[in-house]
Enzyme design. Structure first.
Site, mmCIF file in Angstrom:
data_model
loop_
_atom_site.group_PDB
_atom_site.id
_atom_site.type_symbol
_atom_site.label_atom_id
_atom_site.label_comp_id
_atom_site.label_asym_id
_atom_site.label_seq_id
_atom_site.Cartn_x
_atom_site.Cartn_y
_atom_site.Cartn_z
ATOM 1 N N GLU A 147 -14.491 8.186 -6.218
ATOM 2 C CA GLU A 147 -13.500 7.161 -7.213
ATOM 3 C C GLU A 147 -13.908 6.477 -8.732
ATOM 4 O OE1 GLU A 147 -12.593 3.782 -5.047
ATOM 5 O OE2 GLU A 147 -11.930 4.668 -2.669
ATOM 6 N N LYS A 193 -2.364 -1.195 0.834
ATOM 7 C CA LYS A 193 -2.747 0.456 0.752
ATOM 8 C C LYS A 193 -1.204 0.934 1.483
ATOM 9 C CE LYS A 193 -6.831 0.628 1.110
ATOM 10 N NZ LYS A 193 -8.630 0.788 2.383
#
EC number: 4.2.1.11
Length: 430
Positions: free
Chosen positions: A209, A338
């Site tokens: 990330e 999500k």
């Protein structure tokens, strides 16, 4: 004047593309009768909850079993014939038609990755057909709240090959007057942190990330983040606070949590988190306990729910049934959103709506396997969620979302409101 027939779905195509980890994922394009087109690419997670919607992979030797050609075929041969002729403006009907066609509880027939790609592409096609930005199409005239970013600058757990057990250590620049300034503050701390790590002889390579992945203990990670905030010229807890994604399901086995050389039951794990909250300016803890440790979660909420935001990710998996169970049991006070956990835009919006009506905050989130798709940036503004998790300040698939939010803030002009400036960021006593 726009003819409603121009907004009817004419053609749907799909293809296999790559995500940020070099794994295949699904891209869909929805073309409307009037010529407008919407494109979307679905992300993929590394630390996935057991209760997530089913991501369809091919298996076999091709792409080491991770190909998505079957999902692509489902879009072109099953989903497209079902949806062509429907209005792209009726997102709920489009998504419902795909869910009915799938017929399973977890989208395992068509694949959540197939359904979601078409769902998101349909929304973008409709927005383009109307000549509206996606955030305005989805959110209407009140879509003007820019989210506080939760910036994952130190990666551990399943996102990095290092000694850190906790998955994410995040900066929360809630004290900024605007999103642009929040991004600047976070970026300055990110580069300051890199210098500190270099000076200590630690790795400055980055994880999935975009955050650094040094070999540190969890407490050491907190300490160096506070040091970086201070050295960059900001006040820890006042301008920039911390957030954690413990991702504790990853080190939970046989009813116990094993990390940092210790082995803890649920109550002891809660005690460990309490100590961290006392030591550091932490305003948010995600997945502090395992996904099915409901009793532990209840205790955590009793002990820390009044002090910090307690976010359910693996616990809720963007699922209204799981969220309702948490609401009924007074478990957690926030949900991570999500889109690929639940697998359609309509169900995602339903989860955000239920959370808001129940006094829970929502944090719009990326996945560790991301793409250049910026839908979640628009979604965070459209839903007035007030928070977004989309990684660190490096790797273009992360920065793409931040850059889209900068564009949205500029486009809104004087109407733009930064959530941190009006007290709508993460809860906390910082």
């Amino acid at each position: 004047m726009i003819d409603s027939l121009d907004l009817v779905i004419d053609t749907i195509v799909a293809r296999e593309v790559l995500d940020s980890r070099g794994n295949p994922t699904v891209e869909a394009e929805v073309l409307l009768e009037g010529g407008a087109m919407g494109r979307a690419i679905v992300p993929s997670g590394a630390s996935t909850g057991a209760h997530e919607a089913h991501e369809l992979r091919d298996g076999g030797d091709r792409y080491m079993g991770k190909g998505v050609s079957q999902a692509v075929t489902h879009i072109e041969e099953r989903i497209a014939p079902t949806l062509c002729g429907l209005s792209a403006l009726d997102q709920a009907a489009v998504d419902a038609a795909m869910l009915e066609l799938d017929g399973s509880d977890n989208k395992s027939s068509l694949g959540a990755n197939a359904i979601l790609a078409v769902s998101m592409a349909t929304a973008r096609a409709a927005a383009n057909g109307l000549g509206l930005p996606l955030y305005r199409y989805l959110g209407g005239p009140m879509a003007n709240l820019l989210p506080v970013p939760l910036m994952n600058v130190i990666n551990g757990g399943a996102h990095a090959a290092n000694s850190l057990d906790f998955q994410e250590f995040m900066l929360v620049p809630h004290g900024a007057p605007s999103f642009r300034e929040a991004l600047r503050m976070g970026t300055e701390v990110f580069h300051t942190l890199k210098g500190l790590l270099k000076a200590k002889g630690m790795s400055t390579s980055v994880g999935d990330e975009g955050g650094f992945a040094p070999d540190l203990g969890n407490v050491e990670a907190g300490e160096i983040l506070v040091e970086a905030i201070t050295k960059a010229g900001y006040k820890p807890g006042e301008q920039i606070s911390l957030a954690l994604d413990v991702a504790s399901t990853e080190f939970f086995e046989n009813g116990r949590y094993a990390f940092d050389g210790g082995n803890y039951d649920s109550a002891e794990m809660v005690g460990q988190l309490e100590q961290l909250v006392e030591k550091f300016p932490i305003v948010s803890i995600e997945d502090g306990l395992a996904e099915d440790d409901w009793e532990g979660w209840k205790l955590l909420t009793e002990r820390l729910g009044g002090k910090v935001q307690l976010v359910g990710d693996d616990l809720f998996v963007t699922n209204t049934k799981r969220l309702q169970q948490g609401i009924d049991n007074s478990t957690a006070n926030s949900i991570l959103i999500k889109v690929n956990q639940i697998g359609s835009l309509t169900e995602t919006l339903q989860a955000i709506d239920l959370a808001g009506r129940s006094g829970y905050t929502s944090v719009i989130s990326h996945r560790s396997g991301e793409t250049e798709d910026t839908t979640i940036a628009d979604l965070s503004v459209a839903t007035r969620a007030g928070q977004i998790k989309t990684g660190s300040l490096s790797r273009s698939e992360r920065v793409a979302k931040y850059n889209q939010l900068l564009r949205i803030e500029d486009e809104l002009g004087s109407q733009a409101v930064y959530a941190g400036a009006v007290g709508q960021g993460p809860r906390g006593n910082a």
